[in-house]
Scaffold this motif. Structure first.
Motif, PDB file in Angstrom:
ATOM      1  N   SER A  77       0.770  -1.267   0.019  1.00  0.00           N
ATOM      2  CA  SER A  77       0.149  -0.015  -0.077  1.00  0.00           C
ATOM      3  C   SER A  77       1.021   1.348  -0.095  1.00  0.00           C
ATOM      4  O   SER A  77       0.634   2.139  -0.887  1.00  0.00           O
ATOM      5  CB  SER A  77      -1.098   0.063   1.173  1.00  0.00           C
ATOM      6  OG  SER A  77      -1.932   1.042   0.997  1.00  0.00           O
ATOM      7  N   ARG A  78       1.999   1.195   0.779  1.00  0.00           N
ATOM      8  CA  ARG A  78       2.945   2.325   0.660  1.00  0.00           C
ATOM      9  C   ARG A  78       3.505   2.785  -0.724  1.00  0.00           C
ATOM     10  O   ARG A  78       3.457   3.757  -0.902  1.00  0.00           O
ATOM     11  CB  ARG A  78       3.900   2.215   1.909  1.00  0.00           C
ATOM     12  CG  ARG A  78       3.563   2.292   3.314  1.00  0.00           C
ATOM     13  CD  ARG A  78       4.669   2.061   4.172  1.00  0.00           C
ATOM     14  NE  ARG A  78       4.121   2.176   5.654  1.00  0.00           N
ATOM     15  CZ  ARG A  78       4.173   3.358   6.286  1.00  0.00           C
ATOM     16  NH1 ARG A  78       4.841   4.270   5.776  1.00  0.00           N
ATOM     17  NH2 ARG A  78       4.189   3.262   7.497  1.00  0.00           N
ATOM     18  N   TRP A  79       3.890   1.467  -1.387  1.00  0.00           N
ATOM     19  CA  TRP A  79       4.505   1.566  -2.570  1.00  0.00           C
ATOM     20  C   TRP A  79       3.356   2.256  -3.718  1.00  0.00           C
ATOM     21  O   TRP A  79       3.763   3.185  -4.332  1.00  0.00           O
ATOM     22  CB  TRP A  79       4.676   0.351  -3.171  1.00  0.00           C
ATOM     23  CG  TRP A  79       5.365   0.223  -4.518  1.00  0.00           C
ATOM     24  CD1 TRP A  79       4.664  -0.371  -5.417  1.00  0.00           C
ATOM     25  CD2 TRP A  79       6.229   1.117  -5.184  1.00  0.00           C
ATOM     26  NE1 TRP A  79       5.323  -0.071  -6.665  1.00  0.00           N
ATOM     27  CE2 TRP A  79       6.437   0.731  -6.532  1.00  0.00           C
ATOM     28  CE3 TRP A  79       7.084   1.944  -4.682  1.00  0.00           C
ATOM     29  CZ2 TRP A  79       7.288   1.258  -7.311  1.00  0.00           C
ATOM     30  CZ3 TRP A  79       8.245   2.491  -5.644  1.00  0.00           C
ATOM     31  CH2 TRP A  79       8.125   2.026  -7.032  1.00  0.00           C
ATOM     32  N   LYS A  80       2.149   1.828  -3.656  1.00  0.00           N
ATOM     33  CA  LYS A  80       1.101   2.196  -4.597  1.00  0.00           C
ATOM     34  C   LYS A  80       0.833   3.732  -4.056  1.00  0.00           C
ATOM     35  O   LYS A  80       0.360   4.482  -4.980  1.00  0.00           O
ATOM     36  CB  LYS A  80      -0.389   1.436  -4.376  1.00  0.00           C
ATOM     37  CG  LYS A  80       0.071  -0.058  -4.770  1.00  0.00           C
ATOM     38  CD  LYS A  80      -1.011  -0.807  -4.731  1.00  0.00           C
ATOM     39  CE  LYS A  80      -1.251  -2.192  -5.340  1.00  0.00           C
ATOM     40  NZ  LYS A  80      -2.186  -3.140  -5.060  1.00  0.00           N
ATOM     41  N   ALA A  81       0.535   4.252  -2.792  1.00  0.00           N
ATOM     42  CA  ALA A  81       0.388   5.619  -2.598  1.00  0.00           C
ATOM     43  C   ALA A  81       1.511   6.459  -2.964  1.00  0.00           C
ATOM     44  O   ALA A  81       1.405   7.543  -3.532  1.00  0.00           O
ATOM     45  CB  ALA A  81       0.475   5.667  -0.827  1.00  0.00           C
ATOM     46  N   PHE A  82       2.720   6.033  -3.115  1.00  0.00           N
ATOM     47  CA  PHE A  82       3.965   6.707  -3.504  1.00  0.00           C
ATOM     48  C   PHE A  82       3.775   6.866  -5.035  1.00  0.00           C
ATOM     49  O   PHE A  82       4.027   7.985  -5.529  1.00  0.00           O
ATOM     50  CB  PHE A  82       5.272   5.957  -3.281  1.00  0.00           C
ATOM     51  CG  PHE A  82       6.423   6.660  -4.061  1.00  0.00           C
ATOM     52  CD1 PHE A  82       7.062   7.832  -3.649  1.00  0.00           C
ATOM     53  CD2 PHE A  82       6.841   6.121  -5.132  1.00  0.00           C
ATOM     54  CE1 PHE A  82       8.018   8.505  -4.433  1.00  0.00           C
ATOM     55  CE2 PHE A  82       7.997   6.545  -5.882  1.00  0.00           C
ATOM     56  CZ  PHE A  82       8.381   7.581  -5.523  1.00  0.00           C
ATOM     57  N   MET A  83       3.570   5.665  -5.811  1.00  0.00           N
ATOM     58  CA  MET A  83       3.277   6.081  -7.131  1.00  0.00           C
ATOM     59  C   MET A  83       2.126   6.703  -7.566  1.00  0.00           C
ATOM     60  O   MET A  83       2.169   7.613  -8.369  1.00  0.00           O
ATOM     61  CB  MET A  83       3.031   4.300  -7.871  1.00  0.00           C
ATOM     62  CG  MET A  83       4.251   3.459  -7.537  1.00  0.00           C
ATOM     63  SD  MET A  83       5.581   4.000  -8.603  1.00  0.00           S
ATOM     64  CE  MET A  83       4.845   3.491 -10.362  1.00  0.00           C
ATOM     65  N   TYR A  84       1.113   6.746  -6.777  1.00  0.00           N
ATOM     66  CA  TYR A  84      -0.039   7.574  -7.198  1.00  0.00           C
ATOM     67  C   TYR A  84       0.003   8.795  -6.834  1.00  0.00           C
ATOM     68  O   TYR A  84      -0.167   9.859  -7.413  1.00  0.00           O
ATOM     69  CB  TYR A  84      -1.199   6.870  -6.549  1.00  0.00           C
ATOM     70  CG  TYR A  84      -2.681   7.129  -7.482  1.00  0.00           C
ATOM     71  CD1 TYR A  84      -2.921   6.368  -8.355  1.00  0.00           C
ATOM     72  CD2 TYR A  84      -3.331   8.353  -7.180  1.00  0.00           C
ATOM     73  CE1 TYR A  84      -3.917   6.751  -9.349  1.00  0.00           C
ATOM     74  CE2 TYR A  84      -4.629   8.522  -8.023  1.00  0.00           C
ATOM     75  CZ  TYR A  84      -4.911   7.712  -8.854  1.00  0.00           C
ATOM     76  OH  TYR A  84      -6.004   7.880  -9.763  1.00  0.00           O
ATOM     77  N   PHE A  85       0.502   9.258  -5.498  1.00  0.00           N
ATOM     78  CA  PHE A  85       0.475  10.493  -4.922  1.00  0.00           C
ATOM     79  C   PHE A  85       1.791  11.557  -5.404  1.00  0.00           C
ATOM     80  O   PHE A  85       1.634  12.589  -5.128  1.00  0.00           O
ATOM     81  CB  PHE A  85       0.095  10.420  -3.453  1.00  0.00           C
ATOM     82  CG  PHE A  85      -1.239   9.906  -3.136  1.00  0.00           C
ATOM     83  CD1 PHE A  85      -2.485  10.086  -3.757  1.00  0.00           C
ATOM     84  CD2 PHE A  85      -1.280   9.118  -2.169  1.00  0.00           C
ATOM     85  CE1 PHE A  85      -3.461   9.971  -3.190  1.00  0.00           C
ATOM     86  CE2 PHE A  85      -2.708   8.413  -1.596  1.00  0.00           C
ATOM     87  CZ  PHE A  85      -3.522   9.024  -2.528  1.00  0.00           C
ATOM     88  N   ARG A  86       2.826  10.720  -5.425  1.00  0.00           N
ATOM     89  CA  ARG A  86       3.843  11.247  -5.641  1.00  0.00           C
ATOM     90  C   ARG A  86       4.371  11.161  -7.084  1.00  0.00           C
ATOM     91  O   ARG A  86       4.842  12.318  -7.824  1.00  0.00           O
ATOM     92  CB  ARG A  86       5.158  10.859  -4.641  1.00  0.00           C
ATOM     93  CG  ARG A  86       4.601  10.869  -3.307  1.00  0.00           C
ATOM     94  CD  ARG A  86       4.839  12.325  -2.808  1.00  0.00           C
ATOM     95  NE  ARG A  86       4.681  12.415  -1.394  1.00  0.00           N
ATOM     96  CZ  ARG A  86       4.680  13.539  -0.628  1.00  0.00           C
ATOM     97  NH1 ARG A  86       4.758  14.690  -1.423  1.00  0.00           N
ATOM     98  NH2 ARG A  86       4.412  13.613   0.626  1.00  0.00           N
ATOM     99  N   LEU A  87       4.780  10.218  -7.597  1.00  0.00           N
ATOM    100  CA  LEU A  87       5.545   9.754  -8.667  1.00  0.00           C
ATOM    101  C   LEU A  87       4.519  10.385 -10.263  1.00  0.00           C
ATOM    102  O   LEU A  87       5.034  10.925 -10.895  1.00  0.00           O
ATOM    103  CB  LEU A  87       5.687   8.441  -9.002  1.00  0.00           C
ATOM    104  CG  LEU A  87       6.691   8.088 -10.581  1.00  0.00           C
ATOM    105  CD1 LEU A  87       7.856   9.030 -10.537  1.00  0.00           C
ATOM    106  CD2 LEU A  87       6.937   6.745 -10.513  1.00  0.00           C
TER     107      LEU A  87
END
Length: 412
Positions: free
Chosen positions: A379-389
Motif C-alpha cells: 500500500s505504501r508503494w502504491k501511495a507513492f506511485m499514485y500521490f507522488r510519482l
C-alpha cells in the motif's frame, strides 16, 4: 473518540459488492453498513436528499440525482476511468439515516500497476465533495472513518478530493486516522477562483488592468460586427427544453483544442449523463447554459449550475475556427451581467487555476484533499506511485510519452 464503528470481520467478503456491517459502537447507538447494489442505492434517494438539503454548504454535486446519474451512465462503464464498484457507507441510529458517505472503489490500472482507490462517487467530475451528515456531525463522521479503517482490506489507498474549506470533515478524518496510526496526508487541493458579483460587467471591466480592458473591448467590438452575420449570445435558463442542446455541445467539444491538442471530451464521452442531468436538474432551476451561436451553429458554450445565490461555471468549449475572438471567454461578461441582473452574489469558476480565470478572479476558495494508505509495504508503494510519482510525471509532461491518459486534475 466517543463514537465509532467496529466492523464484524466474519461477515465480510473479499468482493466489495458484498455488504459490510458494523456492530453498534457501545452506547452511541450508531451502526454503519455498506450499500453496494444499485437497488439499495436507489432506495436512499429521500434520506440522501434530506441530508444534502440540511447542509449549510449547498452543493449540486452532493445531490442524489448527480450521484445516481453519474453512476448509472459513467460508473457502470469500465471504458471510462476503469472498473468501479459502489461502496456507499450509511450510518443509522435506530432506523434513521444520519450520515452517508457517497463512495466507490475505483480500480485504475496503467503500466501494470493496479490500485483499489476509495474515493467519492464521480470524484473526477465533482468540484466540491463531502460526506452527507445530519446532527452530531463529529460523532457520525467518526463512525464513518472508523468503519472505513476497519474495512481497509477492501482498498489500497484513500483519496478524498475537493472538500470545501468550511467542511469539518478533513480535520475529523485526520484525527481519526491519527488515532488508528493510519498513514495519511492532508493538503490543499485545486483552488476555485471566484468573482464576487457586486456590479455589472462594465463595473468589473473597470477593475481590470488597462491591457486586459483594451483586449476585451476590441474583441467585443469585433463580435458586435458579426451580429450582422447572425451571431448572438444568450443564457439558456431551461436547457432541458432544448432537446438537441447536449448533442450540439458534444459537436463543439469534438472540435475543442487545448494547446493545439484534442481537449478533454467528457460531454461527448458521457453524453447520456448530461442528458440525464438536463432532465433531472433542469426543472429544478439548477442549470444554465451560456451560448454563442451563429445562425443555427453553436460556436461556444459555458455550462453552469445555479446553486443558491451563486453561479458555478462548470465546463466550456468553443469552435477553434473563431478562436482568435476567444468566444468561450467572451461569454463570461454575459454571465456576469446575467448574475448581476438576477441577484446572484458570486461567479465561481470551480477547481483549476487556468490563466483565463485569473483574468477575472482575484480570490479563490480553498479546497482540501485527504489521502491515506495502509502500513503494509504494498500500500505504501502504491501511495507513492499514485500521490507522488504520477503528479510529477504530469508536471514534467512525460505522461504522454509513457502512455498515460489525459488527466487535467491527475485523478485517472
Amino acid at each position: 473518540m466517543a463514537f465509532g464503528a467496529t466492523a464484524r470481520r466474519t461477515n465480510l467478503q473479499t468482493d466489495p459488492t458484498h455488504q459490510a456491517t458494523a456492530a453498534p459502537p457501545g452506547s452511541s447507538g450508531l451502526t454503519a453498513q455498506v450499500v453496494a447494489s444499485e437497488a439499495d442505492f436507489r432506495s436512499l434517494r429521500d434520506d440522501w436528499n434530506a441530508l444534502a438539503s440540511s447542509s449549510k454548504f449547498q452543493n449540486v454535486f452532493a445531490s442524489f440525482d448527480w450521484a445516481w446519474g453519474w453512476w448509472h451512465h459513467v460508473g457502470r462503464d469500465e471504458s471510462i476511468l476503469g472498473q468501479k464498484s459502489l461502496f456507499i457507507v450509511v450510518v443509522r441510529t435506530r432506523d434513521r439515516v444520519v450520515g452517508i458517505a457517497p463512495l466507490m472503489i475505483r480500480k485504475p490500472s496503467r503500466q501494470g500497476l493496479s490500485v483499489r482507490k476509495l474515493e467519492f462517487i464521480g470524484s473526477t467530475f465533482n468540484d466540491y465533495n463531502d460526506f452527507l451528515l445530519g446532527e452530531s456531525q463529529p460523532a457520525v463522521l467518526g463512525a464513518l472513518a472508523r468503519f472505513m479503517i476497519e474495512n481497509e482490506h477492501f482498498w489500497d489507498i484513500v483519496d478524498f478530493r475537493s472538500f470545501p474549506n468550511s467542511s469539518p470533515s478533513p480535520g475529523i478524518l485526520r484525527e481519526t486516522f491519527a488515532e488508528f496510526a493510519l498513514p495519511h496526508r492532508l493538503a490543499p487541493d485545486d483552488p476555485c477562483p471566484y468573482v464576487p458579483i457586486t456590479t455589472d460587467w462594465e463595473g468589473v471591466l473597470k477593475t481590470l488592468p488597462y491591457d486586459t480592458r483594451s483586449t476585451f473591448r476590441k474583441k467585443a467590438h469585433r463580435l458586435q460586427r458579426l451580429k450582422d452575420q447572425g451571431l448572438r449570445m444568450r443564457i439558456i435558463e431551461h436547457p432541458q427544453d432544448e432537446t438537441e442542446l447536449v448533442a450540439r455541445m458534444a459537436e463543439v467539444e469534438e472540435r475543442k483544442r487545448v494547446h493545439g491538442l484534442a481537449g478533454n471530451r467528457f460531454v461527448r464521452a458521457t453524453r447520456g449523463f448530461f442528458e440525464y442531468l438536463f432532465k433531472a436538474l433542469g426543472p429544478a432551476g439548477c442549470l444554465s447554459v451560456a451560448v454563442m451561436e451563429q445562425g443555427d451553429r453553436l460556436v461556444a458554450y459555458r455550462l453552469g449550475f445555479r446553486v443558491g445565490r451563486k453561479i458555478w461555471d462548470y465546463t466550456t468549449a468553443f469552435d477553434p475556427a473563431l478562436g482568435k475572438l476567444s468566444p468561450g471567454t467572451m461569454l463570461i461578461p454575459q454571465l456576469i451581467d446575467y448574475a448581476f441582473q438576477k441577484g446572484f452574489e458570486e461567479l465561481d469558476f470551480l477547481r483549476g487555476d487556468e490563466p483565463y480565470k485569473r483574468r477575472f478572479a482575484k480570490s479563490a476558495h480553498t479546497t482540501w484533499r485527504v489521502m491515506a494508505w495502509k502500513r503494509e509495504a504494498a500500500s505504501r508503494w502504491k501511495a507513492f506511485m499514485y500521490f507522488r510519482l504520477r503528479p510529477f510525471l504530469y508536471r514534467q509532461r512525460w505522461a504522454s510519452l509513457l502512455g498515460l491518459p489525459y488527466a487535467p486534475h491527475g485523478e485517472v
